[in-house]
Enzyme design. Structure first.
Site, PDB file in Angstrom:
ATOM      1  N   GLU A 142      13.132  34.636  33.190  1.00 12.23           N
ATOM      2  CA  GLU A 142      14.045  35.109  33.514  1.00 12.23           C
ATOM      3  C   GLU A 142      13.939  36.779  32.797  1.00 12.23           C
ATOM      4  O   GLU A 142      13.426  36.748  31.605  1.00 12.23           O
ATOM      5  CB  GLU A 142      15.228  34.528  32.530  1.00 12.23           C
ATOM      6  CG  GLU A 142      16.774  35.481  32.459  1.00 12.23           C
ATOM      7  CD  GLU A 142      17.582  34.547  31.581  1.00 12.23           C
ATOM      8  OE1 GLU A 142      17.044  33.558  30.829  1.00 12.23           O
ATOM      9  OE2 GLU A 142      18.954  34.918  31.544  1.00 12.23           O
ATOM     10  N   GLU A 227      27.724  39.793  29.959  1.00  8.11           N
ATOM     11  CA  GLU A 227      27.929  38.802  29.209  1.00  8.11           C
ATOM     12  C   GLU A 227      28.880  39.006  28.058  1.00  8.11           C
ATOM     13  O   GLU A 227      28.358  39.675  26.739  1.00  8.11           O
ATOM     14  CB  GLU A 227      26.545  38.207  28.620  1.00  8.11           C
ATOM     15  CG  GLU A 227      25.619  37.269  29.778  1.00  8.11           C
ATOM     16  CD  GLU A 227      24.628  37.131  28.975  1.00  8.11           C
ATOM     17  OE1 GLU A 227      23.899  36.018  29.527  1.00  8.11           O
ATOM     18  OE2 GLU A 227      23.785  38.050  28.238  1.00  8.11           O
TER      19      GLU A 227
END
Ligand SMILES: *[C@@H]1O[C@H](CO)[C@@H](O)[C@H](O)[C@H]1NC(C)=O
Ligand SMILES: *[C@@H]1O[C@H](CO)[C@@H](O)[C@H](O)[C@H]1NC(C)=O
Length: 247
Positions: A142, A227
């Site tokens: 990631e 986020e």
């Protein structure tokens, strides 16, 4: 009469355009958005109290404009969501076969409460196979690129390189394991980057040359979004695009 009615027609038209902007509010709601899919992805909502909505504003060619309005409280160290757009076209190419991966992202906080805790970030997924869904058993790496990280929040792992220059900007590189994949996060070392126009290939090359990432890995997914942890804000992306050009 015509002069009077013309503005009426114009405002009726702009109302129609406005109402064609689509808003999603549910936990896993998604919307087709041109070359992208816009998703709420409220995967961490149970750790907080609040709400969030995402609105598709427009799509033009390979570009998309959207906004996310969020309002979250409780558990300041927990991510509540990753409101994002997923590219349906920039994927499935092996790192060794990428000529360039141009991206452009212009964003701003239209409003924000004091002391928000949130990032504005890319979330890019590599794996051994050409296709694979983000954050699954198909994921090997990631790669996050944090254009903003406000309120003292931290990426996964710890800082392994400080103030490196990649694609003309300075970053702290964080790394560490998460589930069955390894995370590398380039976190801006020089404040918010609200106009980002770079070749992602420079990040990919950094990882293959310095961090042991195999060039046989495939880019499986490129997501772009925010986020939120706590506070409230309206994050506006006026324009975003990404592509992968093969050799
Ligand atoms: C979202 O939460 C805030 C703060 O609790 C509240 O003021 C607002 O009305 C909520 N919005 C929606 C759409 O539920
Ligand atoms: C980070 O790197 C840049 C570019 O090399 C340099 O100008 C800056 O002074 C560095 N900042 C720190 C805190 O070392």
């Amino acid at each position: 009469m015509r002069l009077v009615s013309a503005p009426t027609v114009a405002s009726a038209l702009s109302l129609a355009l406005l109402s064609s902007a689509q808003t999603i509010t549910g936990q896993y709601d998604c919307l087709p958005a041109g070359d992208f899919t816009l998703c709420q992805n409220l995967w961490g909502e149970l750790s907080g109290v609040g709400n969030q909505s995402s609105t598709l504003i427009s799509t033009t060619g390979n570009a998309v404009s959207w906004s996310t309005t969020w309002n979250w409280a409780n558990n300041p160290n927990n991510v509540k969501s990753y409101a994002n757009v997923l590219s349906n076209t920039a994927k499935g190419v092996q790192l060794s076969n990428i000529a360039s991966a141009p991206t452009s992202w212009s964003w701003t906080y239209e409003t924000q409460s004091d002391g928000i805790r949130a990032d504005v970030s890319y979330d890019i997924w590599f794996g051994k196979a050409p296709s694979g869904v983000a954050a699954t058993s198909a994921s090997s790496y990631e790669i996050m690129i944090w254009l903003s990280g406000q309120g003292g929040i931290q990426p996964v792992g710890s800082v392994t390189k400080s103030n490196i220059t990649v694609a003309g900007f300075q970053w702290d590189l964080w790394s560490g394991p998460n589930a069955n994949w390894e995370v590398f996060s380039f976190k801006t070392a020089s404040g918010d980057i609200t106009d980002f126009d770079v070749d992602l290939q420079e990040f990919f090359t950094y990882l293959t040359e310095n961090e042991g990432v195999a060039s046989s890995q495939y880019v499986q997914a490129i997501q772009t979004g925010t986020e939120p942890f706590t506070g409230n804000a309206v994050l506006m992306t006026s324009s975003y695009s990404v592509a992968i050009n093969s050799l």
